[in-house]
Design an enzyme around this catalytic site. Structure first.
Site, PDB file in Angstrom:
ATOM      1  N   SER A 217       0.671  -1.246  -0.111  1.00 22.78           N
ATOM      2  CA  SER A 217       0.113  -0.068  -0.076  1.00 22.78           C
ATOM      3  C   SER A 217       0.956   1.252   0.055  1.00 22.78           C
ATOM      4  O   SER A 217       1.724   1.310   0.741  1.00 22.78           O
ATOM      5  CB  SER A 217      -0.982  -0.064   1.215  1.00 22.78           C
ATOM      6  OG  SER A 217      -1.658   1.062   1.303  1.00 22.78           O
TER       7      SER A 217
ATOM      8  N   ASN B 267       9.618   8.855   3.682  1.00 22.83           N
ATOM      9  CA  ASN B 267       8.152   9.788   3.220  1.00 22.83           C
ATOM     10  C   ASN B 267       7.283  10.304   4.436  1.00 22.83           C
ATOM     11  O   ASN B 267       7.519   9.463   5.182  1.00 22.83           O
ATOM     12  CB  ASN B 267       7.389   8.782   2.290  1.00 22.83           C
ATOM     13  CG  ASN B 267       6.297   8.143   3.101  1.00 22.83           C
ATOM     14  OD1 ASN B 267       5.317   8.488   3.177  1.00 22.83           O
ATOM     15  ND2 ASN B 267       6.550   6.749   3.357  1.00 22.83           N
TER      16      ASN B 267
ATOM     17  N   ASN C 172      -6.655  -1.313   1.897  1.00 21.38           N
ATOM     18  CA  ASN C 172      -5.705  -0.969   3.177  1.00 21.38           C
ATOM     19  C   ASN C 172      -6.568   0.297   3.878  1.00 21.38           C
ATOM     20  O   ASN C 172      -6.768   1.100   3.141  1.00 21.38           O
ATOM     21  CB  ASN C 172      -4.653  -0.424   2.548  1.00 21.38           C
ATOM     22  CG  ASN C 172      -3.531  -0.155   3.753  1.00 21.38           C
ATOM     23  OD1 ASN C 172      -3.819   1.195   4.477  1.00 21.38           O
ATOM     24  ND2 ASN C 172      -2.457  -0.650   4.147  1.00 21.38           N
TER      25      ASN C 172
ATOM     26  N   CYS D  73       0.818   3.910  10.522  1.00 20.79           N
ATOM     27  CA  CYS D  73       1.248   4.839   9.760  1.00 20.79           C
ATOM     28  C   CYS D  73       1.830   5.969  10.716  1.00 20.79           C
ATOM     29  O   CYS D  73       1.373   6.508  11.628  1.00 20.79           O
ATOM     30  CB  CYS D  73      -0.021   5.844   8.913  1.00 20.79           C
ATOM     31  SG  CYS D  73       0.739   6.961   8.033  1.00 20.79           S
TER      32      CYS D  73
ATOM     33  N   ASN E  90       5.149  -1.937   8.734  1.00 21.43           N
ATOM     34  CA  ASN E  90       5.234  -0.446   8.189  1.00 21.43           C
ATOM     35  C   ASN E  90       6.478   0.032   7.991  1.00 21.43           C
ATOM     36  O   ASN E  90       7.686  -0.610   8.503  1.00 21.43           O
ATOM     37  CB  ASN E  90       4.008   0.232   8.826  1.00 21.43           C
ATOM     38  CG  ASN E  90       3.291   1.237   8.224  1.00 21.43           C
ATOM     39  OD1 ASN E  90       4.211   2.022   7.225  1.00 21.43           O
ATOM     40  ND2 ASN E  90       2.187   1.279   7.970  1.00 21.43           N
ATOM     41  N   THR E  91       6.614   1.192   7.882  1.00 29.24           N
ATOM     42  CA  THR E  91       7.936   2.014   7.774  1.00 29.24           C
ATOM     43  C   THR E  91       8.340   2.278   9.119  1.00 29.24           C
ATOM     44  O   THR E  91       7.614   2.366  10.265  1.00 29.24           O
ATOM     45  CB  THR E  91       7.758   3.436   7.124  1.00 29.24           C
ATOM     46  OG1 THR E  91       6.696   4.171   7.755  1.00 29.24           O
ATOM     47  CG2 THR E  91       7.497   3.139   5.644  1.00 29.24           C
TER      48      THR E  91
END
Lengths: 305, 250
Positions: free
Chosen positions: A23, A71, A102, A133, A195-196
């Site tokens: 995503s 990002n 998502n 996120c 995730n990041t």
């Protein structure tokens, strides 16, 4: 190219291969359909969708690091109603397999609302709940860094959908296993890991952060060993199927993720630098399997204990 | 103009300094680099995760010309590449300038390295029989480049320098007002403060080419999405980098 050697079953959904664009790195598919036939993919995890439309964070939103990209996009999306009325019908003409929706939110209600709307969409095979996120305040990662809140979101979305629910977890935690177990107990059907990672860069000339949001999420090959370690740790403690995500760039990375415990593998940042990344990985898989004497990919899931 | 991104290996045929830290690179490759002036290519470089977006200065179907300023790791690496070295490019990116505009007299305004995409534009406009005026802004006389290259493709080339060592002292907007240029339409590319000033100072309609830090360069990451005057947002890499003046929220 469809061969039974790469078939896997993800929470009861058969996939031709385990390769799924992550995503936020594939839009809603339309741009990428001009680059290659999307039907070669196992599935697609579409751009994170929220109850209301979001512009996201101010520019600049992109910085670079060694082996990765930082990002701070901040969940820009047109909102769940427009995604359902415009993006999903367009994608349905370009990709003829079940997709992964998502979902993100700023309250438990937001998550449940968006999931309930996606539950009515036939082309959605799996709902991926993003509680990780790092780029939004008062939401996103806030739900994914505590077992109790991750479980609360999981319960709320499970109550409004019969589709398999995968919870996408944050690596920005001390003990990811405890959060994974909380999601499992709350009824999750699977997990997406990870995730990041929260990161930062500074513009030395301006003496200011490069990102307008100051911090952002780091992804790319630099985080692969960290993501792999978390997939492995959770796979040892948890019985849920896992989508491994984080720095995957080659067919060998896919195999490594699967040996660590992933049933399917998401490719993220690599799509940005190489629009053909997923296609090349899928084409390379059979040869990489030959070299490693792997008959069927399904056989190696969790091979490393 | 719907352009489709392509990925090609291009070979450097020439790479030389034009001014301090400003280089001109020429490349040749097997595929199309750009369909219209104002598009850009996204260049993969060794050891750098993200590509570097560089606007197309000129393309004749065979030779691709890029002008770039050394500002960091990526452009420093580019400056060291000699003839024969190869680069992997994503090509035909962005919308490019629209040439289908009203009026006879076109004003092209460039600031520093923002001069680059205006060259091919001047060539195309002149070839279509338009009157073309070019105004280029630099910090100082020693940093001037490409003014001579524009002459065959324009009716006049004016220069502004911040320190007054060449042309009009001050900004491009000072040169435009002091020369009393009358024109029907403008195109501009340069630093954001210059674009803002040009946009506000000129009452004529026009197009402005923007730059932004990009993740992908082809529209999938939303890393360069810019708020527009009408409340929507547009991706500098995909719907841009060229926007009409009235689209921008300035």
């Amino acid at each position: 190219m469809v061969t039974t050697r790469t078939h896997i079953s993800l929470a009861g959904i058969p996939l031709d291969n385990p390769v799924i664009p992550a995503s936020g790195t594939f839009g809603f598919g339309a741009e990428m359909a001009q680059v290659y036939d999307l039907d070669i993919l196992g599935s697609i995890s579409i751009k994170g969708t929220t109850r209301h439309p979001r512009y996201g964070n101010p520019l600049p939103r992109i910085a670079e690091g060694p082996g990765g990209v930082l990002n701070s996009v901040g969940l820009q999306n047109p909102g769940v109603e427009k995604v359902i009325s415009e993006e999903l019908p367009r994608l349905r003409r370009l990709f003829h397999k079940p997709i992964i929706a998502n979902i993100s939110g700023f309250s438990v209600d937001d998550y449940a609302w968006a999931c309930e709307r996606m539950d009515g969409e036939e082309q959605v095979g799996i709902i991926e709940v993003n509680v990780s996120c790092p780029n939004v305040h008062d939401g996103g990662m806030a739900f994914g860094t505590q077992p109790e809140s991750a479980a609360a979101v999981t319960r709320a979305v499970k109550a409004v959908t019969t589709k398999p629910v995968f919870v996408k977890l944050s690596p920005n935690v001390t003990d990811i296993v405890s959060i994974a177990l909380a999601c499992q107990e709350a009824g999750a059907d699977g997990l997406t890991l990870v995730n990041t990672l929260l990161g930062m860069r500074i513009d030395l000339q301006r003496r200011q952060p490069v990102l307008a949001n100051k911090v952002g999420g780091y992804s790319g090959p630099a985080i692969f060993p960290i993501a792999l370690r978390m997939v492995w740790q959770v796979a040892q403690a948890c019985s849920l199927p896992i989508m491994g995500c984080g720095g995957v760039a080659t067919a060998e990375d896919v195999i490594e993720m699967m040996m660590a415990g992933a049933t399917a593998v998401q490719v993220g940042a690599e799509n940005l630098r190489n629009p053909l990344a997923c296609k090349q990985i899928i084409e390379d898989l059979p040869q990489a399997m030959d070299r490693l004497r792997i008959d069927r990919l399904a056989d190696i899931i969790g091979a490393v204990r | 103009m719907v352009a489709t991104m392509e990925k090609h290996i291009f070979t450097v045929t020439k790479n030389a300094a034009l001014a301090p830290n400003v280089y001109e690179m020429q490349l040749e490759g097997p595929g199309c680099a750009a369909r219209v002036p104002g598009q850009f290519v996204n260049i993969a470089l060794d050891g750098l995760y993200l590509r570097r977006p560089i606007s197309v200065c000129n393309y004749d179907g065979r030779t691709l010309t890029l002008l770039y300023k050394v500002v960091g790791q990526g452009t420093r690496q580019m400056a060291a590449l000699g003839p024969g070295r190869t680069l992997e490019l994503l090509t035909q990116l962005g919308n490019g300038f629209s040439l289908d505009v009203p009026g006879r007299h076109m004003l092209l305004v460039g600031g520093g390295i923002g001069t680059a995409p205006l060259y091919w534009l001047a060539r195309e406009l002149k070839a279509r029989g338009r009157e073309v005026s070019v105004v280029l802004g630099f910090n100082t006389a020693a940093e001037i480049f490409y003014t001579e290259a524009f002459r065959p493709h324009s009716d006049r080339v004016l220069v502004a320098t911040m320190d007054g060592t060449a042309g009009t002292r001050g900004f491009v907007t000072d040169a435009i007002s002091r020369q009393g240029l009358s024109f029907d339409y403008f195109y501009a590319c340069g630093p954001t403060p210059m674009l803002r000033a040009v946009s506000q100072a000129l009452s004529q309609p026009g197009q402005l080419s923007l730059e932004a830090r990009m993740g992908c360069g082809f529209g999938i990451c939303m890393g360069c999405s810019l708020p527009m005057a009408d409340g929507t947002s547009k991706r500098v890499c995909k719907e841009g980098p060229v926007f009409r003046k009235e689209e921008l929220a300035w």
